[in-house]
Every structure is written in C-alpha cells, then in structure tokens.
Design a protein around this motif. Sequence first.
Motif, PDB file in Angstrom:
ATOM      1  N   ASP A  80       0.833  -1.194   0.000  1.00 14.18           N
ATOM      2  CA  ASP A  80       0.000   0.000   0.000  1.00 14.18           C
ATOM      3  C   ASP A  80       0.878   1.257   0.000  1.00 14.18           C
ATOM      4  OD1 ASP A  80       1.043  -0.010   2.530  1.00 14.18           O
ATOM      5  OD2 ASP A  80      -0.848  -0.430   3.550  1.00 14.18           O
ATOM      6  N   SER A  81       0.219   2.420  -0.052  1.00 14.65           N
ATOM      7  CA  SER A  81       0.955   3.683  -0.163  1.00 14.65           C
ATOM      8  C   SER A  81       1.825   3.951   1.065  1.00 14.65           C
ATOM      9  CB  SER A  81      -0.018   4.846  -0.383  1.00 14.65           C
ATOM     10  OG  SER A  81      -0.953   4.923   0.686  1.00 14.65           O
ATOM     11  N   LYS A  82       1.326   3.635   2.249  1.00 12.23           N
ATOM     12  CA  LYS A  82       2.106   3.878   3.467  1.00 12.23           C
ATOM     13  C   LYS A  82       3.369   3.022   3.488  1.00 12.23           C
ATOM     14  CE  LYS A  82      -1.777   5.278   6.418  1.00 12.23           C
ATOM     15  NZ  LYS A  82      -2.522   4.999   7.673  1.00 12.23           N
ATOM     16  N   LEU A  85       5.936   4.460   1.051  1.00 13.45           N
ATOM     17  CA  LEU A  85       6.615   5.650   1.573  1.00 13.45           C
ATOM     18  C   LEU A  85       7.720   5.279   2.550  1.00 13.45           C
ATOM     19  CD1 LEU A  85       3.602   8.089   2.125  1.00 13.45           C
ATOM     20  CD2 LEU A  85       5.420   8.283   0.407  1.00 13.45           C
TER      21      LEU A  85
END
Length: 571
Positions: A80-82, A85
């Motif tokens: 996922d995006s988290k 990052l």
Amino acid sequence: MPNSIPIYISLLPLSLSLSHAVSLVKWCVKMGFVSTVLGIIGFGFGVSIGLIIGYFFYLKFEPRDDDFKEIKIRSLRDLDSKSLLKLLPEIPLWIKNPDYERVDWMNRFLCDMWPYLDKAICNIIRSVTKPIFEEYIGKYGIKSIEFDTLTLGTLPPVFQGIKVYEMQEKELVIEPVIRWAGNSNIILIIKLFHLKFAAQLIDLQISLVPRITLKPLVPSFPCFSNINVSLMEKPTVDFGFKILDGDIMAIPGLHRFIQDKISKQIAIMYHWPKVLEVPILDSSSGATKRPVGILNVRVVRAINLLKMDLLGKSDPYVKLKLSGENLPSKKTSIKMCDLNPEWNETFKLVVKDPQTQVLELQLFDWEKVGMHDKLGMQVIPLRLLTPTETKSFTLDLLKSTNPNDPHNKKNRGKLTVELTFDPFKEELGKLNSLESVRSEGSGEEDKESSGGVLLVGVEGARDVEGKKHTNPYAEVLFRGDTKKTKVIKKSRDPRWDEEFQFILEEPPTDEKIHIEVMSRKTGFSLQTKESLGHVDINLSDVVHNGRINDTYHLINSKNGTIHLEIKWSVV
C-alpha cells in the motif's frame, strides 16, 4: 496573699501539662525530619537497586534470534501507499535519479571477493592496532589487549549506485552510494590486573556517500598519482557493543548519543571540503611532477681542455640539460681553436624536482664534417643548491659517470659554472612561511614585475575535419617561437596531452598566444597542409588569475573545439 495560694496551686497542673506538650511537639518534629530523610534515602536506594535488577532481567530475557517471525517478502505492487513511503529511503539511487548508474557487476565482484577481502582487511587491522595496544600494556593495570575474534562477517558492502562527473581537469571524479548492513563480530579481550573483560562489537551498519577523486591522471600505471576521498553527506553509523555479555547500546538515550557523536566526528574529519589524500605513485615519478622553479646556469669558462684536432686546437662548446626531460639540450657558442675558452653565457632551465634531478654538462669539439668529438662531461645534483643563492662549481671533466671507468683518471681539464635555483612564488612560500606572507602581501605587484614560465598544455580537440585529409596536430605560436604537437592520423577527436614551456623575463600582460590546429598529408597529395581552425587567447587573464583551463571554439571551423590549460608561474 493567702487567697492567691489556692489559685497558684490550681494553675500548677496546667503549667506542667503545657510544658510536656511543648516537649512532645519538639520531639515529634525531630522524629518527623529524621524519618523524612530516611524515607528519601530509602527511596533513592530502592529505585537504583530496582533499575539494576530490571536491566539484568531485561538482558536475561532479551528476545533471541529464533523468537523473531520469518520475514515475508512481497512485490512492490502488493504494497500500500504507506508501506511504499517507508521503503523510499531504501530504494537504490539508480532508480530514483538518472544521474546514478547501476553497478550490479561490481556488487557481484565484491560478493565473490569478500571472503578474501575480509581476511586481508582483518590482517591489516591486527597489524595496525598491535603497536597501539602495546602502548597501553603496563599502564592502568592492563596486562594484555588482544583480539579473540575478528571478522567483518559474510555480508559485503553494497553499491546502490555510482555517479561519474565530467571534468575539464586531469582527474576522474566518482560518487558511489555505499550501504553496509554487515554481521561483523569483533571481540577484544582486555586483561586488567587478574581479571579478563570482553568487549564485543557486533552488527555494524554504515551508510555513506563519498566523493572519490583520482588525480592527476598520468601516463604511468595505474594512471593516477593520488586518491582524494571526502564525504558529501553526514554518514550514518550503527552497531551493537557488549561488555560482560550486556549490550550497553540498549540503555535508553545512550544509543542515539553515541551514534550522533560518531557520525559528527567522522563528518568533522572528512566532510567536504576536507579531504583524505592517499598517495599512490611515488613522488619521484616524473609523471607526477609539475614545474617548481627555474635553474639559471651561467657557463663561465673551461681550462686545459684536450687537443682533439691533428692540425690545430679544439673547437669546444657546451651542451646542458636536466635529467628526466625530453627537451632538446641547450648549447653555448663555439670557441674556435681555444683550449681555455670563456663563454660567460646564461641559460634558463625549468626544474620539476630539485631533490632528484641533476644538471648534465657535456663538452664537445665541433667538427665541420663527421661526428663531434666528446671532450668530457660532468653532472651536478640540484639538491646541493640553496634556493635563490648563487653557487659556483669548478668541475673535473670525466669520460663517463661510471666511477670504475679507467679513462676517468686521465686529465681532461676543468669546467666552471654558476648555478642559481629560483623557485616559483608558491613553491618558495612552502619552503619559508615568512616569504609566503610577503608574497601574499605583495599580491599583484609580484605577478606584474617578475619573470616566470608560461606553461601551455594542449590537451586535445573535438569535431575537427579537413577538406582533403584529417591528420591533426597543433601549432603554438608565441613571440616568434613555434612549437608543435605530434600528428594523430585519421582522427576527428585527437588527444595530444602535450605541454610546452616559454621562459619569459616579464609577464605577457598585453600579449596573445596563437594556437592553430593543422592537418598534414600522410601519402601522396597535392595539398600538404590544411588549417582546421585556430584560436587567439589573451594572456592577461592567465597572468592575473595564474591559470586557465577551458575549451575554446576554433575560428574557421564549423564545430571544432580545442581544450587548453595555460599556467603562469612567477619566479
């Protein structure tokens, strides 16, 4: 009076009770203070004992390697995006930045070589630290210091990318990004009095971005004379440190403090612009030398020379040059029919290494036809000279420099010369700090009032093309003197890397130097030479700045350029 006695008697118990009450209060106050002090002491002692017991319980029940769960590996598209990052700092720079190149081949090479590099590096560490440890033995009750285990582990450093800079200078600049999360294990045993203590360094992790400069590039293997290393960013260093089987880095706050302290100290020593210089080639190598001064040679006279001609005397002249130079020898005038000639002629030679170079002097008898007969020779080491001081030498001429040559016993006459070594201003400042201060104080006056050496380096040209042929070479014209580079056959991008010297009595402030790229035929051709372009450079910038290094567009050439380095050194 009689009536007051009963009243006094009735008040007596009350006065006694009040005095007891006051005494009781005072006793209670004293006891309360003591108990308070004892309570504080007990609290401090109890907390200290509790922290120590808790720390040792923490070490005893510290999670083991087998308590960790197995790591799950997933592809980037499943994150996922988290999570992405969080992974951004770990992504190699060759993915995020197109300036960095991928160097998987280097990582594979390092992986194969790491077992051998590990042993070699550890042996160097042992040899370097051994004399350091010996200095502490016998002090502070230390009986011995030695490595029990020394290994950098099985995991080599990883190059996450490398950046190469294009430079005008004769140097190669690269910036690798290095990450190392190793499983190193270093155990140091210290015997203090009759007790042994073990200090263990484990799990060393390093992240750094060094700038590595190979300079100057020279035509001698390994083709560079020095390695300069500086850090472009503050490094990251992490490790575990155990004493008596307890990891002191687990103490709250200590880990971050030590980590920042080490990173800061490394940055102070090696962060750009500070440089760690590692010499590779010996300083005596001629490839690494740059001119450092001028040798003034005055050939005074010769006496009692040999008679070489059958029907007359000798016709002597002197040839002189410095060792290690490919330049043609300088010559005095010819003194016809003279065995005791006097010249009083002065010559200037450019010195590159006054510690190793020698002045070679040879006397010849001039002949109109045939080879010139050798009258004798001699050499003078430049290390015998003191800068800026004139020294006279009267030399016995020899047949050769071989000390065992029996012909050297023959009397061949004497030669008298006077030598003065004048270092350049910057070199003289290195020898004498006082002279350096004076040089800085005089500034531009020295450059404008003193003579010196104009060094013209013709590095190469690009995109030059002739109409009939393209066999380029460069001509350097200055004050009526012409110097030429070698011819590069059939090349539009010739590389010469040649340097020419012009010894001048005064700075060329208002003069220009003409440099032209020519092409010469190699076979049968009606047109022998052809101009491929030229450039005229004003030397005032060179005199005031001391040096220029730039690429110039060639006039009368479509796209041709030439790379030049011109330096003015003041005596």
